[in-house]
Enzyme design. Structure first.
Site, PDB file in Angstrom:
ATOM      1  N   SER A  14      33.747  -3.848  71.629  1.00 27.13           N
ATOM      2  CA  SER A  14      33.509  -3.498  72.965  1.00 27.13           C
ATOM      3  C   SER A  14      31.811  -3.433  72.799  1.00 27.13           C
ATOM      4  O   SER A  14      31.640  -2.554  72.201  1.00 27.13           O
ATOM      5  CB  SER A  14      34.113  -2.255  73.724  1.00 27.13           C
ATOM      6  OG  SER A  14      33.354  -2.462  74.967  1.00 27.13           O
ATOM      7  N   HIS A  38      34.607  -8.025  73.226  1.00 22.40           N
ATOM      8  CA  HIS A  38      34.889  -8.015  74.570  1.00 22.40           C
ATOM      9  C   HIS A  38      33.458  -7.072  75.370  1.00 22.40           C
ATOM     10  O   HIS A  38      32.880  -7.138  75.446  1.00 22.40           O
ATOM     11  CB  HIS A  38      35.854  -6.584  74.206  1.00 22.40           C
ATOM     12  CG  HIS A  38      36.926  -6.097  75.646  1.00 22.40           C
ATOM     13  ND1 HIS A  38      37.650  -6.535  75.817  1.00 22.40           N
ATOM     14  CD2 HIS A  38      36.057  -5.127  76.370  1.00 22.40           C
ATOM     15  CE1 HIS A  38      38.348  -5.733  76.467  1.00 22.40           C
ATOM     16  NE2 HIS A  38      37.277  -4.465  76.850  1.00 22.40           N
ATOM     17  N   ASP A  40      32.836  -5.233  78.845  1.00 18.56           N
ATOM     18  CA  ASP A  40      33.628  -4.362  79.727  1.00 18.56           C
ATOM     19  C   ASP A  40      32.194  -4.903  81.075  1.00 18.56           C
ATOM     20  O   ASP A  40      31.069  -4.767  81.354  1.00 18.56           O
ATOM     21  CB  ASP A  40      33.670  -3.027  79.194  1.00 18.56           C
ATOM     22  CG  ASP A  40      34.526  -3.127  78.525  1.00 18.56           C
ATOM     23  OD1 ASP A  40      35.422  -3.788  79.212  1.00 18.56           O
ATOM     24  OD2 ASP A  40      34.457  -2.619  77.155  1.00 18.56           O
ATOM     25  N   MET A  42      31.890  -3.718  85.402  1.00 22.76           N
ATOM     26  CA  MET A  42      32.192  -2.681  85.775  1.00 22.76           C
ATOM     27  C   MET A  42      31.185  -2.573  87.207  1.00 22.76           C
ATOM     28  O   MET A  42      30.275  -2.695  87.605  1.00 22.76           O
ATOM     29  CB  MET A  42      32.577  -1.328  85.353  1.00 22.76           C
ATOM     30  CG  MET A  42      32.818  -1.347  84.006  1.00 22.76           C
ATOM     31  SD  MET A  42      32.659   0.977  83.429  1.00 22.76           S
ATOM     32  CE  MET A  42      33.388   0.429  81.924  1.00 22.76           C
ATOM     33  N   HIS A  71      36.219  -8.461  80.021  1.00 13.08           N
ATOM     34  CA  HIS A  71      36.931  -7.247  81.093  1.00 13.08           C
ATOM     35  C   HIS A  71      36.913  -7.117  82.216  1.00 13.08           C
ATOM     36  O   HIS A  71      35.563  -6.204  82.546  1.00 13.08           O
ATOM     37  CB  HIS A  71      37.606  -6.207  80.274  1.00 13.08           C
ATOM     38  CG  HIS A  71      38.365  -5.260  80.191  1.00 13.08           C
ATOM     39  ND1 HIS A  71      38.715  -4.022  80.118  1.00 13.08           N
ATOM     40  CD2 HIS A  71      39.562  -5.327  82.092  1.00 13.08           C
ATOM     41  CE1 HIS A  71      39.685  -3.183  80.800  1.00 13.08           C
ATOM     42  NE2 HIS A  71      39.803  -3.683  81.607  1.00 13.08           N
ATOM     43  N   MET A  73      36.514  -4.921  85.543  1.00  9.25           N
ATOM     44  CA  MET A  73      37.200  -3.874  86.446  1.00  9.25           C
ATOM     45  C   MET A  73      36.311  -4.007  87.496  1.00  9.25           C
ATOM     46  O   MET A  73      35.649  -3.271  88.140  1.00  9.25           O
ATOM     47  CB  MET A  73      37.036  -2.709  85.237  1.00  9.25           C
ATOM     48  CG  MET A  73      37.356  -2.261  84.076  1.00  9.25           C
ATOM     49  SD  MET A  73      37.087  -1.373  82.724  1.00  9.25           S
ATOM     50  CE  MET A  73      35.769  -2.707  81.983  1.00  9.25           C
ATOM     51  N   MET A 141      46.016  -0.146  78.580  1.00  5.96           N
ATOM     52  CA  MET A 141      45.180   0.280  79.149  1.00  5.96           C
ATOM     53  C   MET A 141      45.377   1.642  78.204  1.00  5.96           C
ATOM     54  O   MET A 141      46.216   2.245  78.984  1.00  5.96           O
ATOM     55  CB  MET A 141      43.964   0.818  80.515  1.00  5.96           C
ATOM     56  CG  MET A 141      43.549  -0.652  81.081  1.00  5.96           C
ATOM     57  SD  MET A 141      41.924  -1.037  79.733  1.00  5.96           S
ATOM     58  CE  MET A 141      40.965   0.137  79.806  1.00  5.96           C
ATOM     59  N   ASP A 179      43.401  -1.356  74.169  1.00  4.63           N
ATOM     60  CA  ASP A 179      42.101  -0.746  74.095  1.00  4.63           C
ATOM     61  C   ASP A 179      41.710   0.817  75.290  1.00  4.63           C
ATOM     62  O   ASP A 179      42.014   1.201  76.413  1.00  4.63           O
ATOM     63  CB  ASP A 179      41.338  -2.208  76.446  1.00  4.63           C
ATOM     64  CG  ASP A 179      39.650  -2.191  76.620  1.00  4.63           C
ATOM     65  OD1 ASP A 179      38.854  -0.961  75.274  1.00  4.63           O
ATOM     66  OD2 ASP A 179      39.366  -1.837  77.616  1.00  4.63           O
TER      67      ASP A 179
HETATM   68  C1  DX5 Z   1      36.662   0.977  79.206  1.00  5.13           C
HETATM   69  C2  DX5 Z   1      36.614   0.446  78.653  1.00  5.13           C
HETATM   70  C3  DX5 Z   1      36.425  -0.294  76.826  1.00  5.13           C
HETATM   71  C4  DX5 Z   1      35.385   0.821  76.450  1.00  5.13           C
HETATM   72  C5  DX5 Z   1      36.359   1.154  75.188  1.00  5.13           C
HETATM   73  O1  DX5 Z   1      36.762   1.387  80.901  1.00  5.13           O
HETATM   74  O2  DX5 Z   1      37.638  -0.803  79.202  1.00  5.13           O
HETATM   75  O3  DX5 Z   1      36.776  -1.582  76.876  1.00  5.13           O
HETATM   76  O4  DX5 Z   1      35.161  -0.310  75.742  1.00  5.13           O
HETATM   77  O5  DX5 Z   1      35.772   2.157  74.700  1.00  5.13           O
HETATM   78  P1  DX5 Z   1      35.828   3.036  73.309  1.00  5.13           P
HETATM   79  O6  DX5 Z   1      36.611   2.163  72.392  1.00  5.13           O
HETATM   80  O7  DX5 Z   1      35.473   3.622  72.774  1.00  5.13           O
HETATM   81  O8  DX5 Z   1      36.973   4.224  73.889  1.00  5.13           O
HETATM   82 ZN    ZN Z   2      37.571  -3.332  78.378  1.00  4.29          ZN
END
Ligand code: DX5
Ligand code: ZN
Length: 230
Positions: A14, A38, A40, A42, A71, A73, A141, A179
């Site tokens: 990620s 990956h 993320d 948000m 991903h 969110m 998750m 994840d």
């Molecule tokens: C959290 C994200 C993850 C995050 C994981 O909301 O969806 O993808 O980057 O980070 P680590 O591996 O540090 O928990």
């Molecule tokens: Zn993620």
């Protein structure tokens, strides 16, 4: 259909934990050892954090041929799926909690990208069960989404096993992705229950050598896959 790596596991670092000022170098640092990247996304609403969107996916796409596992969110992913596909996303994962799932899955399918469905730790597996055969990826998750660097939630492990049973029952090739808090200690725990796609942020980009971190994670997960029940 999304493909597994040769050893049956997909390592998906990620970039949330990478240096956002040098994402090209971050992606290069894992290119030889990771399967996917990956991303993320948000929106500051579905989760209390803001990150990146289609322009950054487009920039990554210009720089790299890597599989971009996005991903989302987001409360309103349907407003952005087309933009992510146009930017070069290979797959987009939406959250079950935002609702309107059948329509969103159909929209992503029509765009010709891989389709994932994510489920938060507190959301029961029953919510995603009806969609197991309709998606390429089930993202379980293992932390509350929003931030990197959180601790793996052991209590979610049974949900991975539930997902595996549901995939078997559906006779589908849906991949189970995990994840949050995934590292060389926790990856084998979920690999034994059926996880095959391992997202890791801090356990890769928080290490001095991200490529080596990917190799370590792959070895830990692959060993558990071989030894596991599934
Ligand atoms: C959290 C994200 C993850 C995050 C994981 O909301 O969806 O993808 O980057 O980070 P680590 O591996 O540090 O928990
Ligand atoms: Zn993620």
């Amino acid at each position: 259909m999304l493909e597994l790596g040769l050893d049956g596991v997909v390592i998906a670092p990620s970039i949330l934990s990478a240096d956002f000022g040098a994402l090209d170098a971050a992606v290069d640092s894992i290119a030889a050892d990771a399967d996917w990247v990956h991303v993320d996304v948000m929106d500051g609403h579905f989760v209390p954090n803001l990150t990146i969107g289609p322009p950054v996916v487009a920039a990554l796409r210009r720089h790299s041929a890597a599989f971009l596992d996005c991903h989302l969110m987001m409360t309103n992913p349907g407003d952005y799926l087309e933009a992510f596909a146009a930017a070069g996303a290979d797959s987009c994962t939406i959250h079950i909690e935002v609702g309107n799932t059948a329509a969103l899955v159909g929209q992503a399918r029509r765009l010709g990208i891989g389709v994932g469905l994510a489920v938060n730790p507190e959301t029961p597996f029953e919510r995603v069960a009806p969609f197991v055969g309709a998606v390429d990826l089930l993202l379980i998750m293992t932390v509350h989404p929003g931030f990197g660097g959180q601790s793996f939630m052991e209590e979610v492990v049974p949900k991975v096993a539930r997902a595996r049973s549901a995939v078997e029952a559906a006779g589908s090739a849906t991949l189970i992705e995990v994840d949050g808090g995934i590292d060389v200690v926790t990856a084998p725990v979920v690999a034994r229950e059926g996880a095959r796609v391992f997202v890791a942020g801090s356990a890769v980009f928080g290490r001095p050598d991200p490529g080596q971190a990917c190799r370590d994670l792959r070895a830990a997960a692959a060993q558990a896959v071989v030894a596991g029940r599934w």
